[in-house]
Design a protein around this motif. Structure first.
Motif, short mmCIF file in Angstrom:
data_model
loop_
_atom_site.label_atom_id
_atom_site.label_comp_id
_atom_site.label_asym_id
_atom_site.label_seq_id
_atom_site.Cartn_x
_atom_site.Cartn_y
_atom_site.Cartn_z
N ASP A 224 41.63 52.31 45.07
CA ASP A 224 41.03 53.00 43.92
C ASP A 224 42.13 53.11 42.86
N PRO A 225 41.85 53.68 41.68
CA PRO A 225 42.84 53.68 40.60
C PRO A 225 44.17 54.37 40.93
N HIS A 226 44.20 55.19 41.97
CA HIS A 226 45.44 55.89 42.30
C HIS A 226 45.91 55.64 43.73
N THR A 227 45.33 54.65 44.40
CA THR A 227 45.68 54.40 45.80
C THR A 227 45.84 52.91 46.07
N VAL A 228 46.91 52.57 46.78
CA VAL A 228 47.08 51.19 47.25
C VAL A 228 47.23 51.20 48.77
N VAL B 268 48.00 43.17 28.33
CA VAL B 268 48.56 44.52 28.15
C VAL B 268 48.66 44.81 26.65
N ASN B 269 48.86 46.10 26.34
CA ASN B 269 49.07 46.48 24.94
C ASN B 269 50.57 46.50 24.62
N ALA C 114 38.08 45.36 40.49
CA ALA C 114 37.27 46.56 40.75
C ALA C 114 37.69 47.72 39.87
N LEU C 115 38.91 47.66 39.34
CA LEU C 115 39.41 48.72 38.45
C LEU C 115 39.11 48.41 36.99
N GLY C 116 38.56 47.23 36.73
CA GLY C 116 38.30 46.83 35.34
C GLY C 116 39.40 45.99 34.74
N ILE C 117 40.42 45.65 35.54
CA ILE C 117 41.51 44.80 35.06
C ILE C 117 41.20 43.37 35.45
N GLU C 118 40.93 42.52 34.48
CA GLU C 118 40.48 41.15 34.73
C GLU C 118 41.56 40.15 34.33
N VAL D 262 43.53 50.04 32.11
CA VAL D 262 43.60 51.32 32.81
C VAL D 262 44.95 51.94 32.43
N PRO D 263 44.98 52.95 31.56
CA PRO D 263 46.23 53.38 30.92
C PRO D 263 47.36 53.79 31.87
N HIS D 264 47.06 54.26 33.07
CA HIS D 264 48.16 54.67 33.95
C HIS D 264 48.68 53.51 34.82
#
Length: 462
Positions: free
Chosen positions: A117-121, A291-292, A278-282, A299-301
């Motif tokens: 998930d966005p905060h777990t690997v 990246v910006n 799955a996080l929206g990073i393609e 996903v900003p973090h």
């Protein structure tokens, strides 16, 4: 389950720079590295081993060219023997870098990370089992690998990429290098100076077209002078292995047979099976993450740095990107920008380094510029060392005298460039060519080329 402030994935230059910056800011940091030792591709398969090989061959070439040593020196060396020299450098680099993590209390986890998930690997450990880790923020620095077209069998011992070529167990008599980018040109120099017959196949109309035209012409001339056969505007049609060699078929109906094929055409970002989609990073079709300006993904973090974000794909740039991303991660208001111009270092024989704009770019932009040249054959230091091939070229504005570009070809080019870089990146009016005229350089040195080139350029104005 372990919880951290920051998890960095990949211990190459970008990951190392990021991890050190975060750790020194007081963050609890974990480094996830898929390989059994830290350092990433830069240390184990890319920059360090290839440049170590090149350095030994450069030294051999100097001895061969010096008539005083012809009768007393053993000038034969095998490719596997050269690789053992590189292995010693790699071991020292790994030990040093591991010490960085130990001193800064960064936990190193050897395994492959996948986002749950966005905060777990979840990390599949190299020694078996798995470990789940959470963090508030992440930095992806997984690097890249050679691109493998699916129709080519890279498992065959006669077909290699720039990683597997470092496991070659013999010195080839002949080799075809497909792809004449930086890696292809560097390995063409390495193998040719080992006495190997080299075919360098370029898919474009000229070598390294991002460089200044005069520098590219010099490189092409010296590669051919050394005996490299360069073929431009070619495209592979197929690869066939025979009992005594490998055949590269080209769409121009040429068939080139050599002992080995080195495929050096393109890179692929290491983003497979990381759970990013799955996080929206393609990632794009080559595995590159967008990246910006602060190296944040959508996903900003979650940040990404180094080869996995594409250009310029330089170890030096990756380290700076990692530090920049970490600084923004620590302080969201961080506004410092990385240097606009990044020097290139290309370790052919002779080597090349370049910074800023080329003559072609300045002409297209209609910038009134002038050129200052210093030919190495005129420098006392070059005459003493016998390394007289090459030149330093300074491009500067005719009216303001601002330094606009620096291009160097020859011995120590990647070192020499930094003198000009320090001046070029100063604010006006301290970034002009007059600095090189008014500064005293040690004599004899290669750095003196700046004074010679500056005087040459200023003389063109009057």
């Amino acid at each position: 389950m372990q919880d951290y402030d920051v998890i960095v994935v990949g211990s190459g230059p970008g990951g190392e720079g990021a991890a050190m910056k975060c750790a020194k800011a007081g963050k609890k940091v974990a480094m996830v590295e898929a390989y059994g030792m830290v350092g990433g591709g830069c240390t184990h398969w890319g920059t360090i081993p290839s440049k170590a090989l090149r350095q030994v061959i450069s030294g051999l070439r100097e001895v061969r060219d010096n008539p005083q040593f012809h009768d007393s020196a053993d000038l034969t060396v095998s490719f596997p023997k050269l690789l053992r020299t590189a292995e010693g450098v790699i071991r020292r680099q790994v030990s040093m870098r591991q010490n960085f993590y130990d001193r800064n209390s960064v936990t190193v986890i050897h395994g492959r990370a996948r986002f749950v998930d966005p905060h777990t690997v979840k990390v599949q450990l190299n020694n078996g089992g798995s470990e789940t880790c959470t963090a508030r923020q992440f930095i992806i620095a997984t690097g890249s690998r050679p691109y493998h077209p699916p129709e080519i069998d890279f498992s065959h011992p006669r077909i290699h990429d720039s990683d597997s070529i470092l496991r070659l167990t013999e010195s080839p008599e002949s080799i075809t290098i497909y792809g004449a980018g930086v890696i292809g040109c560097e390995y063409a120099s390495i193998f040719r100076n080992l006495g190997c017959k080299v075919n360098l196949i370029n898919t474009r109309d000229r070598l390294l077209s991002f460089l200044d035209d005069e520098i590219v012409d010099a490189l092409a001339y010296h590669l051919r002078e050394q005996g490299v056969l360069v073929r431009h505007n070619e495209e592979a049609a197929g690869v066939h292995v025979e009992d005594n060699g490998v055949v590269l078929e080209l769409k121009s109906n040429k068939r080139i047979k050599t002992d080995y094929l080195l495929w050096a055409n393109g890179r692929q970002g290491n983003t497979d099976d990381m759970g990013l989609e799955a996080l929206g990073i393609e990632p794009d079709k080559r595995g590159v993450i967008a990246v910006n300006e602060n190296y944040q993904t959508v996903v900003p973090h979650i940040y990404a740095v180094g080869d996995v974000i594409g250009w310029p794909s330089l170890a030096s740039a990756a380290y700076d990107q990692g530090r920049h991303a970490a600084a923004h991660l620590v302080d969201g208001n961080y506004r410092s920008e990385l240097a606009r111009d990044i020097p290139t270092g290309i370790y052919t024989l002779p080597e090349i380094s370049s910074l800023g704009r080329t003559e072609r770019e300045l002409t297209e932009a209609r910038v009134p510029y002038e050129v200052g040249h210093s030919l190495f054959r005129s420098l006392a230091r070059a005459q003493i060392t016998g390394q007289t091939t090459g030149m330093l070229k300074i491009l500067f504005h005719r009216e303001t005298l601002e330094v606009l570009g620096i291009h160097c070809f020859g011995a120590q080019a990647s070192e020499i460039i930094h003198i000009g870089q320090a001046i070029m990146l100063q604010p006006a009016p301290h970034n002009t060519i007059r600095y090189f005229v008014n500064t005293t350089f040690n004599y004899p040195t290669m750095a003196e080329a700046y004074r010679v080139a500056a005087l040459n350029g200023l003389n063109r104005l009057y």
